[in-house]
Design a protein around this motif. Sequence first.
Motif, PDB file in Angstrom:
ATOM      1  N   ALA A  12       0.830  -1.185   0.000  1.00  8.84           N
ATOM      2  CA  ALA A  12       0.000   0.000   0.000  1.00  8.84           C
ATOM      3  C   ALA A  12       0.869   1.240   0.000  1.00  8.84           C
ATOM      4  O   ALA A  12       1.765   1.380   0.826  1.00  8.84           O
ATOM      5  CB  ALA A  12      -0.897   0.001   1.240  1.00  8.84           C
ATOM      6  N   PRO A  13       0.665   2.193  -0.924  1.00 10.99           N
ATOM      7  CA  PRO A  13       1.541   3.342  -1.047  1.00 10.99           C
ATOM      8  C   PRO A  13       1.583   4.150   0.232  1.00 10.99           C
ATOM      9  O   PRO A  13       0.566   4.376   0.869  1.00 10.99           O
ATOM     10  CB  PRO A  13       0.926   4.145  -2.203  1.00 10.99           C
ATOM     11  N   ALA A  14       2.795   4.582   0.622  1.00 10.84           N
ATOM     12  CA  ALA A  14       2.972   5.383   1.820  1.00 10.84           C
ATOM     13  C   ALA A  14       2.992   6.856   1.459  1.00 10.84           C
ATOM     14  O   ALA A  14       3.326   7.250   0.355  1.00 10.84           O
ATOM     15  CB  ALA A  14       4.293   5.004   2.502  1.00 10.84           C
ATOM     16  N   SER A  15       2.646   7.694   2.457  1.00 12.27           N
ATOM     17  CA  SER A  15       2.746   9.142   2.334  1.00 12.27           C
ATOM     18  C   SER A  15       1.990   9.687   1.138  1.00 12.27           C
ATOM     19  O   SER A  15       2.415  10.638   0.491  1.00 12.27           O
ATOM     20  CB  SER A  15       4.221   9.561   2.249  1.00 12.27           C
ATOM     21  N   GLY A  16       0.886   9.083   0.802  1.00 11.26           N
ATOM     22  CA  GLY A  16       0.059   9.606  -0.270  1.00 11.26           C
ATOM     23  C   GLY A  16       0.565   9.326  -1.656  1.00 11.26           C
ATOM     24  O   GLY A  16       0.149   9.956  -2.616  1.00 11.26           O
ATOM     25  N   ALA A  17       1.499   8.400  -1.812  1.00 11.95           N
ATOM     26  CA  ALA A  17       2.027   8.096  -3.140  1.00 11.95           C
ATOM     27  C   ALA A  17       0.928   7.560  -4.036  1.00 11.95           C
ATOM     28  O   ALA A  17       0.044   6.824  -3.601  1.00 11.95           O
ATOM     29  CB  ALA A  17       3.153   7.070  -3.029  1.00 11.95           C
ATOM     30  N   ALA A  18       0.978   7.903  -5.306  1.00 10.56           N
ATOM     31  CA  ALA A  18      -0.035   7.468  -6.251  1.00 10.56           C
ATOM     32  C   ALA A  18       0.109   5.987  -6.518  1.00 10.56           C
ATOM     33  O   ALA A  18       1.203   5.484  -6.760  1.00 10.56           O
ATOM     34  CB  ALA A  18       0.109   8.258  -7.549  1.00 10.56           C
ATOM     35  N   LEU A 114       7.170   7.465  -2.683  1.00  7.81           N
ATOM     36  CA  LEU A 114       6.920   6.277  -1.870  1.00  7.81           C
ATOM     37  C   LEU A 114       7.992   6.087  -0.803  1.00  7.81           C
ATOM     38  O   LEU A 114       7.688   5.783   0.362  1.00  7.81           O
ATOM     39  CB  LEU A 114       6.859   5.041  -2.774  1.00  7.81           C
ATOM     40  N   ILE A 115       9.272   6.254  -1.182  1.00  6.55           N
ATOM     41  CA  ILE A 115      10.360   6.021  -0.225  1.00  6.55           C
ATOM     42  C   ILE A 115      10.874   7.319   0.400  1.00  6.55           C
ATOM     43  O   ILE A 115      11.829   7.291   1.185  1.00  6.55           O
ATOM     44  CB  ILE A 115      11.532   5.267  -0.883  1.00  6.55           C
ATOM     45  N   GLY A 116      10.245   8.447   0.062  1.00 12.32           N
ATOM     46  CA  GLY A 116      10.660   9.705   0.669  1.00 12.32           C
ATOM     47  C   GLY A 116      11.941  10.274   0.109  1.00 12.32           C
ATOM     48  O   GLY A 116      12.716  10.912   0.830  1.00 12.32           O
ATOM     49  N   LEU A 117      12.181  10.077  -1.181  1.00 12.41           N
ATOM     50  CA  LEU A 117      13.350  10.642  -1.848  1.00 12.41           C
ATOM     51  C   LEU A 117      12.941  11.941  -2.528  1.00 12.41           C
ATOM     52  O   LEU A 117      12.950  12.074  -3.756  1.00 12.41           O
ATOM     53  CB  LEU A 117      13.922   9.643  -2.863  1.00 12.41           C
ATOM     54  N   ASP A 118      12.531  12.915  -1.734  1.00 14.14           N
ATOM     55  CA  ASP A 118      12.048  14.186  -2.251  1.00 14.14           C
ATOM     56  C   ASP A 118      12.292  15.251  -1.186  1.00 14.14           C
ATOM     57  O   ASP A 118      12.843  14.980  -0.127  1.00 14.14           O
ATOM     58  CB  ASP A 118      10.565  14.100  -2.620  1.00 14.14           C
ATOM     59  N   TYR A 241       9.579   6.459   9.709  1.00 17.33           N
ATOM     60  CA  TYR A 241       9.219   7.715   9.039  1.00 17.33           C
ATOM     61  C   TYR A 241       8.985   7.574   7.541  1.00 17.33           C
ATOM     62  O   TYR A 241       8.490   8.515   6.914  1.00 17.33           O
ATOM     63  CB  TYR A 241      10.315   8.762   9.276  1.00 17.33           C
ATOM     64  N   ARG A 242       9.358   6.456   6.946  1.00 20.54           N
ATOM     65  CA  ARG A 242       9.176   6.224   5.511  1.00 20.54           C
ATOM     66  C   ARG A 242       9.828   7.306   4.663  1.00 20.54           C
ATOM     67  O   ARG A 242       9.285   7.731   3.637  1.00 20.54           O
ATOM     68  CB  ARG A 242       7.677   6.130   5.174  1.00 20.54           C
ATOM     69  N   ARG A 243      11.006   7.751   5.101  1.00 19.22           N
ATOM     70  CA  ARG A 243      11.745   8.759   4.336  1.00 19.22           C
ATOM     71  C   ARG A 243      13.202   8.342   4.252  1.00 19.22           C
ATOM     72  O   ARG A 243      13.867   8.129   5.274  1.00 19.22           O
ATOM     73  CB  ARG A 243      11.623  10.149   4.973  1.00 19.22           C
ATOM     74  N   VAL A 244      13.682   8.247   3.017  1.00 20.76           N
ATOM     75  CA  VAL A 244      15.074   7.867   2.797  1.00 20.76           C
ATOM     76  C   VAL A 244      15.990   9.086   2.697  1.00 20.76           C
ATOM     77  O   VAL A 244      17.203   8.972   2.869  1.00 20.76           O
ATOM     78  CB  VAL A 244      15.176   6.991   1.530  1.00 20.76           C
ATOM     79  N   MET A 245      15.402  10.268   2.473  1.00 23.72           N
ATOM     80  CA  MET A 245      16.221  11.464   2.300  1.00 23.72           C
ATOM     81  C   MET A 245      17.096  11.783   3.512  1.00 23.72           C
ATOM     82  O   MET A 245      18.283  12.125   3.343  1.00 23.72           O
ATOM     83  CB  MET A 245      15.346  12.668   1.947  1.00 23.72           C
TER      84      MET A 245
END
Length: 281
Positions: A12-18, A114-118, A241-245
């Motif tokens: 299921a997409p995380a953080s509102g990913a399409a 999805l992985i928080g690379l933004d 946190y579902r963020r790789v950044m």
Amino acid sequence: MTSGETGAAAAAPASGAAASTAPAPSRRVLGTEVLLVLGVSIGASAIFATYRIVERLSRPEALSQQTAALNVSRLPDRPWFDLVDQLLRISLALVPVLLAVYLLSRYPGDGRRLIGLDWRRPRFDLGSGALLAMVIGIPGLALYVAALHLGIGVRIAPAALSAVWWAVPVLILAALQNALLEEVIGVGYLLTRLRELGWHAAAAVGAHALLRGSYHLYQGFGGFIGNAIMGVIFALFYLRYRRVMPLVIAHTILDVVAFVGYGLYSDELDSLLGRILGALG
């Protein structure tokens, strides 16, 4: 999420990913994909590093008397060609990163988000990245010295480029490349796919930690232990946190300090290390 849940549910997409409109791939397809992505990136590095530690152990010298040189000049007598060589290696090493993001974008969709690379959360990313760098970096130095003292670590020369004007920019780019390769593939992509395959969170964290430690075995067993611990911390942070950044930022900071610091002050740092080891007996 338990190991009995289906890949589609775990994806299921995380953080509102399409979400992707494509049907969910089978577990066999996803498993094969993971092996192939790792095989052209950090999985291949783990195989070579494992071979390397076996070769080092076969030498008459102790591990602590051996040196692993990183970021070396391959054409020291031809600096412009050496520069092109460095940039080509850095650029081509990022292709598996693009592949991993592309595959995540195909399923479950919008891989970067999805992985928080933004940069949706710049203050959080920069702050937590800097904090992680401190949490990992300071104990990491102590572990490195301890491993040398115990004879289970290899001396690391983080930068061995010629004295050229482009050395520092190239070392910074190399640090960023390492961070993107290891954190996007080893954390963001791998943990996402393992969860989609039904792996329990603890098993996924353990697999990542062992993989991260394995491709640092060329540094000796101290490098394996230190990077495995780093892998646990980074993986748990990502699952929370579902963020790789922030992980990319932390890893970049650590490598820039190591690469550029050693490149500029190698003699002084080697002398300091010698004094510390001498004081430890």
